[in-house]
Write a protein that holds these residues in place. Sequence first.
Motif, PDB file in Angstrom:
ATOM      1  N   MET A 122       0.717  -1.078  -0.165  1.00  0.00           N
ATOM      2  CA  MET A 122      -0.039   0.024  -0.097  1.00  0.00           C
ATOM      3  C   MET A 122       0.871   1.313  -0.050  1.00  0.00           C
ATOM      4  O   MET A 122       2.132   1.014   0.150  1.00  0.00           O
ATOM      5  CB  MET A 122      -0.831  -0.167   1.154  1.00  0.00           C
ATOM      6  N   GLY A 123       0.325   2.313  -0.085  1.00  0.00           N
ATOM      7  CA  GLY A 123       1.106   3.555  -0.160  1.00  0.00           C
ATOM      8  C   GLY A 123       0.319   4.733  -1.014  1.00  0.00           C
ATOM      9  O   GLY A 123      -0.428   4.301  -1.767  1.00  0.00           O
ATOM     10  N   PRO A 124       0.696   5.800  -0.814  1.00  0.00           N
ATOM     11  CA  PRO A 124      -0.032   6.912  -1.427  1.00  0.00           C
ATOM     12  C   PRO A 124       0.397   6.972  -2.922  1.00  0.00           C
ATOM     13  O   PRO A 124       1.214   6.035  -3.530  1.00  0.00           O
ATOM     14  CB  PRO A 124       0.850   8.374  -1.050  1.00  0.00           C
ATOM     15  N   SER A 125      -0.607   7.646  -3.922  1.00  0.00           N
ATOM     16  CA  SER A 125      -0.205   7.614  -5.184  1.00  0.00           C
ATOM     17  C   SER A 125       0.971   8.203  -5.594  1.00  0.00           C
ATOM     18  O   SER A 125       1.451   9.194  -5.001  1.00  0.00           O
ATOM     19  CB  SER A 125      -1.557   8.737  -5.709  1.00  0.00           C
ATOM     20  N   GLY A 126       1.579   7.449  -6.486  1.00  0.00           N
ATOM     21  CA  GLY A 126       3.129   7.973  -6.979  1.00  0.00           C
ATOM     22  C   GLY A 126       4.128   7.464  -5.987  1.00  0.00           C
ATOM     23  O   GLY A 126       5.305   7.602  -6.335  1.00  0.00           O
ATOM     24  N   SER A 127       3.783   6.510  -5.009  1.00  0.00           N
ATOM     25  CA  SER A 127       5.140   5.772  -4.061  1.00  0.00           C
ATOM     26  C   SER A 127       5.530   4.837  -4.842  1.00  0.00           C
ATOM     27  O   SER A 127       6.842   4.296  -4.202  1.00  0.00           O
ATOM     28  CB  SER A 127       4.303   5.565  -2.775  1.00  0.00           C
ATOM     29  N   ILE A 149       4.188  -0.985   3.573  1.00  0.00           N
ATOM     30  CA  ILE A 149       3.748   0.388   3.277  1.00  0.00           C
ATOM     31  C   ILE A 149       4.989   1.141   2.474  1.00  0.00           C
ATOM     32  O   ILE A 149       6.015   1.447   2.903  1.00  0.00           O
ATOM     33  CB  ILE A 149       3.519   1.289   4.371  1.00  0.00           C
ATOM     34  N   LEU A 150       4.726   1.658   1.154  1.00  0.00           N
ATOM     35  CA  LEU A 150       5.836   2.337   0.430  1.00  0.00           C
ATOM     36  C   LEU A 150       5.446   3.793   0.625  1.00  0.00           C
ATOM     37  O   LEU A 150       4.042   4.469   0.428  1.00  0.00           O
ATOM     38  CB  LEU A 150       5.784   2.088  -0.953  1.00  0.00           C
ATOM     39  N   ILE A 206      -1.876   4.807   7.341  1.00  0.00           N
ATOM     40  CA  ILE A 206      -2.055   5.915   6.000  1.00  0.00           C
ATOM     41  C   ILE A 206      -2.151   7.295   6.642  1.00  0.00           C
ATOM     42  O   ILE A 206      -1.798   8.256   6.014  1.00  0.00           O
ATOM     43  CB  ILE A 206      -3.022   5.344   5.035  1.00  0.00           C
ATOM     44  N   GLU A 207      -3.039   7.433   7.467  1.00  0.00           N
ATOM     45  CA  GLU A 207      -3.275   8.875   8.166  1.00  0.00           C
ATOM     46  C   GLU A 207      -1.932   9.360   8.789  1.00  0.00           C
ATOM     47  O   GLU A 207      -1.628  10.476   8.436  1.00  0.00           O
ATOM     48  CB  GLU A 207      -4.219   8.830   9.089  1.00  0.00           C
TER      49      GLU A 207
END
Length: 251
Positions: free
Chosen positions: A37-42, A213-214, A240-241
């Motif tokens: 998982m990870g934010p967009s672009g990670s 988590i990236l 994530i938060e």
Amino acid sequence: MLRVEHLYKNYQIGSQTYPVLRDVSFEVEKGEFVAVMGPSGSGKSTLLNCIACYIPFQKGEIVLGGQNLASLDAEGLAVVRNRKLGFVFQDFCLLDGLSVKDNILLPRIISGQTEEAMEEDAARLCRIFGIEHIRDKYPAEISGGEKQRTAVARALINSPLLMLADEPTGNLDSKSSRTVIQSFERAREELDTTIFMVTHDSFAASFCDRVIILKDGEIFKTAYCSGSHRDFQKELLEIIEEMGEEGEEKE
Ligand SMILES: Nc1ncnc2c1ncn2[C@@H]1O[C@H](COP(=O)(O)OP(=O)(O)OP(=O)(O)O)[C@@H](O)[C@H]1O
């Protein structure tokens, strides 16, 4: 089963080099279910595409079932893709002109295996994933969840070493997502399938043994499921938060 060691991946645009994966290392054991998982672009899709033999990487190693992917030529990589990997995509990628059963058999046919046992293998996978009743239907005649369960059966028809799933629940409502994740669990129970999944869906990820988590191309954290799925989903949402807050602090 899968070993990723000190992986670096850059994209080159003109004279500019953009680092996307930086020193990423982890292992996945046989029968494990691991998500990224990870934010967009990670760098999640980039990581998946490196493991899938779709894109080359600059530095580091990816070893699948004892085979170092960097040492293979294009033909060798195609064999790995066909025989050792199974793929599940967000948009199912089923062929509209083929029945459910023939979609499932497609990788077998592509890899030149047309023996009688393959009908039996397809029937077994249909049974495992609860899609026996739709085996003669076409993709336009079945639901999203059924399409994705067909795609899971197709991914497993060649008994791959590893199933790669790219946002498998991304196009599904929560009820269908649940049936697809149940099909992943069935694959582990019945076939000892090893699964590596990229997802934004904390519900889907909460069924994993481990979630990597990236962040900005590096491993920010690895979370392990030690209690209920509900508690693990809560933990993932908190991580994530926390990442979001760190990003805000930077700005
Ligand atoms: N072919 C490409 N050429 C150049 N840059 C690319 C290419 N593919 C991806 N990138 C860039 O690399 C970075 C990581 O992209 P990637 O698609 O791996 O991220 P992601 O975590 O999967 O994002 P998302 O959650 O939005 O799908 C992004 O900044 C993206 O713009």
